[in-house]
Design a protein around this motif. Sequence first.
Motif, short mmCIF file in Angstrom:
data_model
loop_
_atom_site.label_atom_id
_atom_site.label_comp_id
_atom_site.label_asym_id
_atom_site.label_seq_id
_atom_site.Cartn_x
_atom_site.Cartn_y
_atom_site.Cartn_z
N PRO A 1 0.84 -1.20 0.00
CA PRO A 1 0.00 0.00 0.00
C PRO A 1 0.88 1.26 0.00
CG PRO A 1 -0.68 -1.52 1.72
CD PRO A 1 0.60 -2.04 1.16
N GLU B 1 -1.74 9.27 4.73
CA GLU B 1 -3.10 9.17 5.26
C GLU B 1 -4.15 9.38 4.17
OE1 GLU B 1 -5.89 11.29 8.67
OE2 GLU B 1 -3.79 11.83 8.50
N PHE B 2 -3.83 10.24 3.21
CA PHE B 2 -4.76 10.54 2.13
C PHE B 2 -4.03 10.39 0.80
CE2 PHE B 2 -6.08 13.11 5.76
CZ PHE B 2 -7.39 12.69 5.91
N CYS C 1 -4.71 9.21 -3.70
CA CYS C 1 -5.56 8.83 -4.81
C CYS C 1 -4.87 7.71 -5.58
CB CYS C 1 -5.77 10.04 -5.70
SG CYS C 1 -6.76 9.71 -7.15
N VAL C 2 -5.58 6.63 -5.81
CA VAL C 2 -5.08 5.54 -6.64
C VAL C 2 -5.79 5.64 -7.98
CG1 VAL C 2 -5.00 3.03 -6.95
CG2 VAL C 2 -4.61 4.02 -4.68
N MET D 1 -6.31 -1.82 -1.73
CA MET D 1 -7.14 -0.72 -1.20
C MET D 1 -7.59 -0.95 0.24
SD MET D 1 -7.09 1.59 -3.50
CE MET D 1 -8.25 2.71 -2.73
N GLN D 2 -7.42 -2.16 0.77
CA GLN D 2 -7.81 -2.41 2.16
C GLN D 2 -6.99 -1.50 3.08
OE1 GLN D 2 -7.22 -6.59 2.84
NE2 GLN D 2 -9.21 -7.11 2.00
N LEU E 1 -7.09 1.63 3.12
CA LEU E 1 -6.93 2.95 2.52
C LEU E 1 -8.29 3.63 2.40
CD1 LEU E 1 -4.36 2.14 -0.34
CD2 LEU E 1 -3.89 3.10 1.93
N ASP E 2 -9.04 3.60 3.50
CA ASP E 2 -10.42 4.09 3.49
C ASP E 2 -10.52 5.57 3.15
OD1 ASP E 2 -11.36 1.56 4.13
OD2 ASP E 2 -11.20 1.95 6.29
N SER E 3 -9.49 6.35 3.48
CA SER E 3 -9.54 7.79 3.20
C SER E 3 -8.98 8.12 1.82
CB SER E 3 -8.76 8.56 4.27
OG SER E 3 -7.42 8.14 4.30
N TRP E 4 -8.59 7.10 1.06
CA TRP E 4 -8.05 7.28 -0.28
C TRP E 4 -9.17 7.17 -1.32
CZ3 TRP E 4 -2.70 6.80 -2.19
CH2 TRP E 4 -1.77 7.06 -1.18
#
Length: 114
Positions: free
Chosen positions: A57, A61-62, A64-65, A89-90, A92-95
């Motif tokens: 990952p 903290e923030f 964009c993928v 993406m697990q 990476l909730d704020s992404w």
Amino acid sequence: AVEEADDLVVRDKTGGGTMFGSDIDRRAVDMTFEHLSRAGLESLVQLSVADIHKVPPPPGEFGCVVTNPPYGERLGSSQRANQGLGRLMQGLDSWSLFALSGDDYLESDLGKKA
């Protein structure tokens, strides 16, 4: 508009964050590096040759993928690629995730909107 875009590129070159890129195909990574070098952006991007299932990952903290996940024969199955992206993406909730894909099952395989 052109001057405004040029200003943004200069600002990005001097103060933007690091971008990470990977592909399972070394030729794609080499071509990407060549294009980045021509644009003078190679110092902003860290590239690697890696399977989506082995990509760590990204830090931060923030973020964009942005991805154009292969589907069909390139990885053997779209579901396998989608599962790898879902694993990445697990946590990476704020992404944000933006995926360019023709795969009708991408979002259901990921379990989230792309």
